[in-house]
Enzyme design. Structure first.
Site, PDB file in Angstrom:
ATOM      1  N   ILE A 137       0.498  -1.296  13.432  1.00  0.00           N
ATOM      2  CA  ILE A 137       1.128  -0.192  14.168  1.00  0.00           C
ATOM      3  C   ILE A 137       0.647   1.151  13.622  1.00  0.00           C
ATOM      4  O   ILE A 137       0.841   2.186  14.228  1.00  0.00           O
ATOM      5  CB  ILE A 137       2.670  -0.263  14.101  1.00  0.00           C
ATOM      6  CG1 ILE A 137       3.190  -0.040  12.682  1.00  0.00           C
ATOM      7  CG2 ILE A 137       3.194  -1.561  14.709  1.00  0.00           C
ATOM      8  CD1 ILE A 137       4.692   0.206  12.607  1.00  0.00           C
ATOM      9  N   ASP A 138       0.002   1.132  12.425  1.00  0.00           N
ATOM     10  CA  ASP A 138      -0.458   2.387  11.816  1.00  0.00           C
ATOM     11  C   ASP A 138      -1.726   2.903  12.465  1.00  0.00           C
ATOM     12  O   ASP A 138      -2.061   4.081  12.328  1.00  0.00           O
ATOM     13  CB  ASP A 138      -0.742   2.170  10.317  1.00  0.00           C
ATOM     14  CG  ASP A 138       0.424   1.547   9.578  1.00  0.00           C
ATOM     15  OD1 ASP A 138       0.180   0.924   8.521  1.00  0.00           O
ATOM     16  OD2 ASP A 138       1.541   1.647  10.070  1.00  0.00           O
TER      17      ASP A 138
HETATM   18  O1  F6P Z   1       1.415  -1.403   7.836  1.00  0.00           O
HETATM   19  C1  F6P Z   1       2.471  -1.557   8.741  1.00  0.00           C
HETATM   20  C2  F6P Z   1       3.758  -1.084   8.131  1.00  0.00           C
HETATM   21  O2  F6P Z   1       4.780  -1.191   9.069  1.00  0.00           O
HETATM   22  C3  F6P Z   1       3.701   0.318   7.588  1.00  0.00           C
HETATM   23  O3  F6P Z   1       3.755   1.296   8.605  1.00  0.00           O
HETATM   24  C4  F6P Z   1       4.892   0.315   6.670  1.00  0.00           C
HETATM   25  O4  F6P Z   1       4.812   1.306   5.676  1.00  0.00           O
HETATM   26  C5  F6P Z   1       4.804  -1.079   6.051  1.00  0.00           C
HETATM   27  O5  F6P Z   1       4.110  -1.891   6.996  1.00  0.00           O
HETATM   28  C6  F6P Z   1       6.139  -1.712   5.747  1.00  0.00           C
HETATM   29  O6  F6P Z   1       5.850  -2.914   5.056  1.00  0.00           O
HETATM   30  P1  F6P Z   1       6.969  -4.068   4.921  1.00  0.00           P
HETATM   31  O7  F6P Z   1       7.118  -4.716   6.261  1.00  0.00           O
HETATM   32  O8  F6P Z   1       6.363  -5.007   3.902  1.00  0.00           O
HETATM   33  O9  F6P Z   1       8.236  -3.393   4.468  1.00  0.00           O
END
Ligand code: F6P
Length: 376
Positions: A137-138
């Site tokens: 999503i980034d």
């Molecule tokens: O890389 C996708 C993402 O949703 C980032 O935008 C966010 O910082 C991270 O993953 C969150 O990671 P997790 O799902 O491990 O908390």
């Protein structure tokens, strides 16, 4: 049916943070591999953990009827599960053996740049026939205009902003909305523009509280607009600040931190509220563009296997799918926003505060000549 007599066995896995569209990509791989080449497709559960434990889920249409596979088109998340933490490199040799023990002829990983770096190392060491499809999503994977999941997330955040701006206006409040994006601002910028944000704080362009306050004051005094919508990327940076760290339980997130700073902005008391969208941004049914992207990249990955072309990531550039050597992608990922990009310029033109950006160079339209298309 492919030319070779032996029926290929293709592994597919999802790795890293999940997003809408992963299952649509799995479906595209299964359909093309099964229907066009009559190959076997094995789902590998939970990324490298599945290889480590020699686990596999038969996915070919021979094992799941087409109806079962079709449901994947609209399902969020990933039926294979995923991992978004830990370092598998210490057990790389066992993972490598898992690929060979499962009898894979090729492996497709649907992953972001973090997993890609790790899996590429393992694949090279293990002599795997390896391909990758970008998802996050980034949207920070380099050399592809879009990664699977980004478009749906932009729409999810935009929908949230639509809902929040009406309550902001009803109560003359400053609403701060924190969005994901890890170290880049692609999601915050796209959704902020689509959602009509007054302020968009990005990791790539440090902000100052003075700049925010001046902008909010101008909205009130010049435009008699007593409410405002502030979108904050989770990685946003304050000018002269080494990078946000949750400094106290009262604001464990940058959204709370910025809200607290804004509440002291103006001479008049400001009512400020915070919404941290969190993992809502990762969920939901994939929208059309992500389904089309997933289908195109999944389909092409299977054709690359048929042509024995590996060590590549599928990418979407200028409206078509291409294949790029993985080292080139890794060298440029994670891809930040360009502070002088046309979208930043667009945000400025909308009167949005996007950080203490140095003034953007004027556009010299004469450079465009007679053409109607001009790289701005
Ligand atoms: O890389 C996708 C993402 O949703 C980032 O935008 C966010 O910082 C991270 O993953 C969150 O990671 P997790 O799902 O491990 O908390």
């Amino acid at each position: 049916m492919s030319g070779s007599s032996k029926r290929k066995r293709v592994g597919v896995m999802t790795s890293g943070g999940d997003c809408p569209g992963l299952n649509a990509a799995i479906r595209a791989i299964v359909n093309h591999a099964s229907l066009s080449y009559d190959w076997e497709v094995l789902g590998i559960p939970h990324a490298t953990e599945g290889l480590l434990n020699r686990q596999s889920i038969p996915l070919g249409v021979h094992a799941m009827n087409l109806r079962g596979i079709d449901l994947l088109l609209t399902m969020g998340g990933t039926i294979l599960g995923s991992v978004n933490s830990g370092d598998p490199l210490p057990v790389a040799d066992q993972i490598i053996e898992g690929y060979h023990d499962l009898g894979l002829d090729a492996l497709i990983a649907i992953c972001g740049d973090g997993s890609l770096a790790i899996l590429h190392q393992i694949a090279k060491r293990g002599g795997w026939n390896f391909l990758a499809i970008p998802k996050t999503i980034d949207n920070d994977v380099a050399l592809t205009d879009r990664s699977i999941g980004f478009d749906t997330a932009v729409n999810t955040v935009t929908d949230a902003l639509n809902r929040i701006i009406s309550t902001a206006a009803s109560h003359n409040r400053i609403m701060v909305v924190e969005v994901m994006g890890r170290t880049t601002g692609h999601l915050a910028l796209h959704a902020g523009i689509a959602g009509g944000a007054d302020v968009i704080l990005l990791p790539e362009i440090p902000y100052s509280i003075t700049g925010i306050c001046r902008h909010i004051d101008e909205l009130r005094e010049r435009w008699n607009r007593k409410f405002a919508l502030v979108v904050v990327a989770e990685g946003a940076q304050e000018v002269n600040s080494p990078g946000f760290v949750a400094t106290s339980p009262s604001h464990p997130s940058i959204g709370q931190y910025v809200a607290e700073q804004i509440s002291h902005c103006s001479q008049v008391p400001l009512e400020v509220r915070v919404s941290v969208l969190g993992h809502v941004q990762r969920g939901g049914m994939p929208l059309a563009l992500d389904r089309i992207l997933a289908a195109a990249l999944g389909n092409m990955a299977v054709d690359l296997i048929a042509q024995s072309k590996f060590d590549r990531m599928l990418a979407w550039q200028a409206g078509k799918a291409i294949a790029i050597p993985i080292p080139e992608v890794l060298a440029l990922s994670p891809r930040p926003l360009e502070p002088t990009s046309f979208l930043i310029r667009t945000a400025h033109g909308l009167g949005t505060y996007v950080g203490d950006n140095p003034p953007l160079p004027d556009i010299d339209l004469s450079l465009c000549g007679e053409s109607l298309v001009c790289e701005l």
